[in-house]
Design an enzyme around this catalytic site. Structure first.
Site, PDB file in Angstrom:
ATOM      1  CB  SER A 186      -0.936  -0.082   1.172  1.00  0.00           C
ATOM      2  OG  SER A 186      -1.546   1.260   1.467  1.00  0.00           O
ATOM      3  CE1 TYR A 199      -4.194  -2.186   4.898  1.00  0.00           C
ATOM      4  CE2 TYR A 199      -3.318  -0.134   4.389  1.00  0.00           C
ATOM      5  CZ  TYR A 199      -3.815  -1.431   3.969  1.00  0.00           C
ATOM      6  OH  TYR A 199      -3.942  -1.653   2.574  1.00  0.00           O
TER       7      TYR A 199
END
Length: 347
Positions: A186, A199
């Protein structure tokens, strides 16, 4: 044609430099120019027929779309789904060919991974297992002291340890055909935003693991690529919105005395803004995954982000930390949060 053009351009440039007497400079340019010529040489993509790809997290999102695309290309697809009887898995069964198999797979469970490996080994096509796409992932939000260690462990179990567990199990099969390992990371591996730590740490871990693994696999002719999507939360629905009361009820008393429900609502509003933003085309990401699988010379990293996201990444990576800190602290929501904390402490 592109290769011929690149070669001609290189020789013209070298000739021009040499004619001006810059021999040393010309010699220094030879290695990078040869590299450019190599990159521009046309090469046939990998033949999909007779090759298999295993994908985790195919219930929804990128994994679901990718499974359809690879099936359409002619790959033998093993689609790992957390809920094989759910709507996502059943949709794949209806829309895809008999070359796609739905497999029950929770990447946090050794038992599931072992059963999937047994099935894959027993059902491999002639050319073997060409690729493993580590796509399964979860996301969450909330400030550090709002969470407990179990929340961090859950995110790491799926996003990081799940990918590593799958990789360890399937290295021998992928290595046999000098195939590909794909990891979904990401832009959060570069942009360490507040309230995203559960995350972010898993994606930083994926990046580090993939870098080490890529170098180790080079001697076997195995390619390792990382896909780094931008904000596709409204497209994949990976980010779940909670109510103020739900968040508040999970906080312990010392934290409740420091934060207010108004503070929590500010953060929820930001999450809702992200989720209500215009959906982006998920095939931008899945096409990057497909390129990493079938390109003869895949990239180590595929950054699939908007121009604005690219600018922020550049800032976070290349500018001094104080600069990126100042940028985040200047955001309206963080200024409001700071004011609320100040008033809470004063009261």
């Amino acid at each position: 044609m592109p290769g011929a053009v690149g070669t001609c351009a290189v020789f013209l440039l070298l000739g021009a430099l040499y004619s001006f007497g810059s021999v040393a400079f010309t010699v220094c340019l030879i290695p990078p120019l040869i590299w450019i010529v190599w990159l521009t040489q046309p090469a046939a993509p990998v033949n999909c027929k007779g090759r298999a790809v295993l994908i985790t997290g195919c219930d929804t999102g990128f994994g679901h779309i990718l499974a359809k695309q690879l099936d359409g290309l002619g790959f033998r697809v093993f689609a790992g789904c957390l809920s094989p009887d759910g709507p996502g898995a059943q949709g794949l069964k209806k829309e895809c060919s008999s070359q796609l198999s739905i497999l029950k797979l929770d990447v946090t469970l050794d038992e599931d991974v072992n059963k999937v490996k047994e099935f894959v080994e027993a059902n491999l096509p002639a050319e073997g297992l060409w690729g493993l796409v580590n796509n399964a992932g979860i996301s969450g939000w909330g400030e550090v002291e709002w969470n407990n260690i179990q929340v961090y462990q859950r995110h790491a179990d799926v996003n990081l340890w799940g990918s590593i567990r799958m990789t360890l199990s399937f290295i021998p099969l992928v290595r046999q055909c000098k195939g590909r390992f794909i990891f979904i990371s990401s832009m959060s591996a570069y942009i360490h935003s507040p309230a995203c730590s559960t995350y972010v740490i898993t994606k930083c871990g994926i990046e580090a693991f993939s870098d080490c693994f890529r170098l180790e696999m080079k001697k076997f002719g195995v390619k390792v690529s990382v896909i780094e999507p931008g904000n596709y939360a409204s497209t994949t629905n990976i980010l779940k919105v909670q109510t103020t009361e739900e968040v508040w009820n999970e906080l312990n008393d010392p934290v409740k005395r420091l934060y207010s429900k108004e503070y929590i609502q500010l953060l929820i509003d930001e999450v809702e803004n992200i989720m209500s933003s215009k959906p982006r085309n998920p095939t931008d990401v899945t096409n990057a995954i497909m390129e990493a699988l079938i390109s003869p010379n895949p990239k180590a990293r595929y950054l699939v982000v908007s121009m604005a996201e690219r600018v922020i990444i550049f800032m976070c990576v290349h500018f001094p930390t104080w600069f990126s800190d100042a940028f985040f602290c200047s955001l309206k929501v963080l200024r409001k949060q700071k004011a609320l904390i100040g008033s809470q402490i004063n009261n």
